[in-house]
Design a protein around this motif. Structure first.
Motif, PDB file in Angstrom:
ATOM      1  N   GLU A   8       0.865  -1.357  -0.005  1.00 41.27           N
ATOM      2  CA  GLU A   8      -0.016  -0.095   0.051  1.00 41.27           C
ATOM      3  C   GLU A   8       0.955   1.131  -0.067  1.00 41.27           C
ATOM      4  O   GLU A   8       0.444   2.186  -0.626  1.00 41.27           O
ATOM      5  N   SER A   9       1.907   1.094   0.586  1.00 42.38           N
ATOM      6  CA  SER A   9       2.748   2.381   0.647  1.00 42.38           C
ATOM      7  C   SER A   9       3.568   2.794  -0.546  1.00 42.38           C
ATOM      8  O   SER A   9       4.005   3.816  -1.016  1.00 42.38           O
ATOM      9  N   ILE A  14       2.932   4.132  -7.720  1.00 44.31           N
ATOM     10  CA  ILE A  14       2.063   3.526  -8.589  1.00 44.31           C
ATOM     11  C   ILE A  14       1.142   4.364  -9.469  1.00 44.31           C
ATOM     12  O   ILE A  14       0.787   4.737 -10.596  1.00 44.31           O
ATOM     13  N   VAL A  15       0.276   5.347  -8.652  1.00 42.33           N
ATOM     14  CA  VAL A  15      -0.687   6.219  -9.247  1.00 42.33           C
ATOM     15  C   VAL A  15       0.179   7.387 -10.103  1.00 42.33           C
ATOM     16  O   VAL A  15      -0.169   7.772 -10.909  1.00 42.33           O
ATOM     17  N   ASP A  30      -9.136   5.927 -19.004  1.00 44.17           N
ATOM     18  CA  ASP A  30      -9.348   7.110 -17.832  1.00 44.17           C
ATOM     19  C   ASP A  30      -8.987   8.431 -18.626  1.00 44.17           C
ATOM     20  O   ASP A  30      -8.420   8.651 -19.166  1.00 44.17           O
ATOM     21  N   LEU A  31     -10.127   9.620 -18.192  1.00 46.79           N
ATOM     22  CA  LEU A  31     -10.034  10.742 -18.868  1.00 46.79           C
ATOM     23  C   LEU A  31      -9.233  11.695 -17.945  1.00 46.79           C
ATOM     24  O   LEU A  31      -9.008  12.740 -18.224  1.00 46.79           O
ATOM     25  N   GLU A  32      -9.192  11.464 -16.625  1.00 55.02           N
ATOM     26  CA  GLU A  32      -8.755  12.531 -15.469  1.00 55.02           C
ATOM     27  C   GLU A  32      -7.949  11.366 -14.743  1.00 55.02           C
ATOM     28  O   GLU A  32      -7.856  10.202 -14.552  1.00 55.02           O
ATOM     29  N   PRO A  33      -6.913  12.177 -14.073  1.00 49.67           N
ATOM     30  CA  PRO A  33      -6.062  11.502 -13.290  1.00 49.67           C
ATOM     31  C   PRO A  33      -6.750  10.624 -11.907  1.00 49.67           C
ATOM     32  O   PRO A  33      -7.914  11.146 -11.729  1.00 49.67           O
ATOM     33  N   SER A  38      -8.525   6.292  -4.451  1.00 50.71           N
ATOM     34  CA  SER A  38      -9.334   5.569  -5.237  1.00 50.71           C
ATOM     35  C   SER A  38      -8.664   4.052  -5.578  1.00 50.71           C
ATOM     36  O   SER A  38      -9.387   3.198  -6.153  1.00 50.71           O
ATOM     37  N   ARG A  39      -7.398   4.153  -5.681  1.00 43.90           N
ATOM     38  CA  ARG A  39      -6.520   2.827  -5.740  1.00 43.90           C
ATOM     39  C   ARG A  39      -6.369   1.715  -4.697  1.00 43.90           C
ATOM     40  O   ARG A  39      -5.944   0.777  -5.080  1.00 43.90           O
TER      41      ARG A  39
END
Length: 164
Positions: A8-9, A14-15, A30-33, A38-39
């Motif tokens: 998770e850290s 990743i994002v 995806d159209l927006e970051p 959310s992940r």
């Protein structure tokens, strides 16, 4: 270079890698970051023994990641997974994507997988060439199923059968 299960850290990295390609309209629908929050559920849904998410770490920097995602949530499809592969811009064309994909293909049977899929926009020629070079074939063509900035785009599903 170390490839390991994601924690998770690792989500901010990743994002960050994922969001760096969103606006290019070549790789993701995806159209927006997306946000780290959310992940969290997405990462928690990936069991390292069956559907891992791996990160490629160079020193203390995450420079790429790969996920095995459920193709379709019915038992008969358990042996098939969709893979997603992302590399930082600075490390593209360095062999890192190849290393991650090679490991995915080699490890997949131990995860109970016999088939790998990639969902790739038809206009994403670099990714199409990369996957085709690695034994993935075009199995499906879904015309104009996505709309990116008002432009309808085709989605190709590339597949690779592992083993006999």
């Amino acid at each position: 270079m170390t490839i390991r299960d994601a924690r998770e850290s690792d989500l901010p990295a990743i994002v960050g890698i994922y969001n760096s390609i969103v606006l290019g309209r070549m790789v993701t629908a995806d159209l927006e970051p997306v946000t780290v929050a959310s992940r969290v559920a997405w990462l928690q849904a990936h069991d390292p023994a069956r559907r891992p998410v791996w990160v490629a770490e160079d020193g203390h920097e995450i420079v790429g990641w790969l996920s095995f995602d459920t193709f379709y949530p019915r038992a008969a499809y358990d042996g098939t997974a969709m893979i997603a592969l992302y590399v930082t811009e600075a490390r593209r064309r360095s062999g890192l994507g190849q290393e991650l994909l090679d490991r995915a293909v080699t490890t997949a049977p131990r995860l109970g997988l016999h088939t790998l899929l990639g969902y790739i926009f038809a206009h994403n020629e670099p990714s199409l060439r990369f996957f085709e070079k690695n034994g993935f074939a075009r199995w499906a063509h879904l015309p104009r199923v996505a709309r990116l900035d008002g432009i309808e785009r085709d989605l190709l599903i590339l597949g690779r059968r592992l083993g006999p």
